[in-house]
Design a protein around this motif. Structure first.
Motif, mmCIF file in Angstrom:
data_model
loop_
_atom_site.group_PDB
_atom_site.id
_atom_site.type_symbol
_atom_site.label_atom_id
_atom_site.label_comp_id
_atom_site.label_asym_id
_atom_site.label_seq_id
_atom_site.Cartn_x
_atom_site.Cartn_y
_atom_site.Cartn_z
ATOM 1 N N PHE A 260 5.431 -23.941 -21.309
ATOM 2 C CA PHE A 260 6.238 -22.745 -21.548
ATOM 3 C C PHE A 260 5.422 -21.485 -21.281
ATOM 4 O O PHE A 260 5.869 -20.585 -20.560
ATOM 5 C CB PHE A 260 6.761 -22.708 -22.984
ATOM 6 N N PHE A 261 4.221 -21.411 -21.857
ATOM 7 C CA PHE A 261 3.389 -20.219 -21.684
ATOM 8 C C PHE A 261 2.968 -20.042 -20.229
ATOM 9 O O PHE A 261 2.898 -18.911 -19.742
ATOM 10 C CB PHE A 261 2.178 -20.254 -22.611
ATOM 11 N N GLN A 262 2.716 -21.143 -19.518
ATOM 12 C CA GLN A 262 2.351 -21.045 -18.103
ATOM 13 C C GLN A 262 3.514 -20.507 -17.279
ATOM 14 O O GLN A 262 3.328 -19.652 -16.414
ATOM 15 C CB GLN A 262 1.904 -22.411 -17.563
ATOM 16 N N GLN A 263 4.719 -20.992 -17.553
ATOM 17 C CA GLN A 263 5.886 -20.502 -16.819
ATOM 18 C C GLN A 263 6.108 -19.020 -17.082
ATOM 19 O O GLN A 263 6.421 -18.254 -16.158
ATOM 20 C CB GLN A 263 7.130 -21.299 -17.209
ATOM 21 N N ARG A 264 5.954 -18.610 -18.320
ATOM 22 C CA ARG A 264 6.125 -17.190 -18.667
ATOM 23 C C ARG A 264 5.049 -16.346 -17.987
ATOM 24 O O ARG A 264 5.331 -15.266 -17.471
ATOM 25 C CB ARG A 264 6.088 -17.020 -20.191
ATOM 26 N N TYR A 265 3.806 -16.830 -17.996
ATOM 27 C CA TYR A 265 2.705 -16.140 -17.328
ATOM 28 C C TYR A 265 3.019 -15.957 -15.837
ATOM 29 O O TYR A 265 2.871 -14.862 -15.297
ATOM 30 C CB TYR A 265 1.407 -16.934 -17.507
ATOM 31 N N GLU A 266 3.453 -17.022 -15.188
ATOM 32 C CA GLU A 266 3.754 -16.940 -13.755
ATOM 33 C C GLU A 266 4.908 -15.982 -13.477
ATOM 34 O O GLU A 266 4.874 -15.241 -12.494
ATOM 35 C CB GLU A 266 4.049 -18.327 -13.197
ATOM 36 N N GLU A 267 5.912 -15.985 -14.351
ATOM 37 C CA GLU A 267 7.038 -15.061 -14.196
ATOM 38 C C GLU A 267 6.563 -13.611 -14.297
ATOM 39 O O GLU A 267 6.912 -12.770 -13.458
ATOM 40 C CB GLU A 267 8.075 -15.347 -15.276
ATOM 41 N N LEU A 268 5.767 -13.320 -15.298
ATOM 42 C CA LEU A 268 5.257 -11.951 -15.480
ATOM 43 C C LEU A 268 4.317 -11.551 -14.345
ATOM 44 O O LEU A 268 4.378 -10.434 -13.848
ATOM 45 C CB LEU A 268 4.552 -11.821 -16.830
ATOM 46 N N ARG A 269 3.457 -12.482 -13.928
ATOM 47 C CA ARG A 269 2.534 -12.203 -12.820
ATOM 48 C C ARG A 269 3.310 -11.943 -11.538
ATOM 49 O O ARG A 269 2.997 -11.013 -10.789
ATOM 50 C CB ARG A 269 1.571 -13.377 -12.632
ATOM 51 N N ASN A 270 4.348 -12.736 -11.280
ATOM 52 C CA ASN A 270 5.139 -12.538 -10.068
ATOM 53 C C ASN A 270 5.883 -11.207 -10.095
ATOM 54 O O ASN A 270 6.090 -10.587 -9.048
ATOM 55 C CB ASN A 270 6.102 -13.698 -9.868
ATOM 56 N N ASN A 271 6.283 -10.763 -11.270
ATOM 57 C CA ASN A 271 6.924 -9.447 -11.380
ATOM 58 C C ASN A 271 5.954 -8.321 -11.043
ATOM 59 O O ASN A 271 6.380 -7.255 -10.603
ATOM 60 C CB ASN A 271 7.500 -9.235 -12.777
#
Length: 149
Positions: free
Chosen positions: A110-121
């Motif tokens: 979950f935290f990795q997916q959220r990290y990737e989402e924020l990084r991609n933004n």
């Protein structure tokens, strides 16, 4: 551009809040229960800093053809050379993912997916300001020759 103020300790504190490792009585994050996490934190943050640096407003290419790198995070008290938004909003999720990888893979995912989402933004760039549009054709704002058929 203001100088960065977020320290590794602040990123650690935010991360401990995300993974529910804050002492219930005192609100402290530096406890016997979080000691193992804290030992690994600087190593993980130093891995994340290189990945996030190109998105930071502190990113600076000094020499053409050379990839710049942000300075190493040596301790918990010195400000990290990334902008505060990245340190306080993106890094904690990446840190949480790495800290929980062996202990709780579902949470780590979950935290990795959220990290990737924020990084991609972050790839959308820094916020822009609005500016007036100039009519360079002299047609006017209310009507032009095609407005009445």
């Amino acid at each position: 551009m203001p100088a960065p103020t977020t320290t590794a300790q602040r990123v650690f504190d935010i991360t401990m809040g995300l993974i529910d490792e804050v002492n219930e009585n005192s609100g402290e994050t530096d406890t016997a229960d979080t000691r193992e996490y804290k030992v690994r934190t600087l190593l993980i943050l130093n891995a994340l800093r290189g990945e996030l640096y190109p998105y930071s407003d502190t990113y600076n290419v000094e020499t053409a053809g050379e990839r710049p790198i942000v300075s190493v995070i040596q301790d918990f008290d010195t400000p990290i050379d990334l902008d505060d938004y990245i340190c306080q909003s993106v890094m904690p999720y990446g840190l949480a993912a790495h800290l929980l990888l062996d202990e709780n893979p579902a949470s780590a995912s979950f935290f990795q997916q959220r990290y990737e989402e924020l990084r991609n933004n972050l790839s959308k760039g820094l916020p822009k300001t609005a500016e007036a549009i100039t009519d360079c054709y002299g047609v006017g704002f209310e009507y032009n020759e095609f407005s009445r058929w």
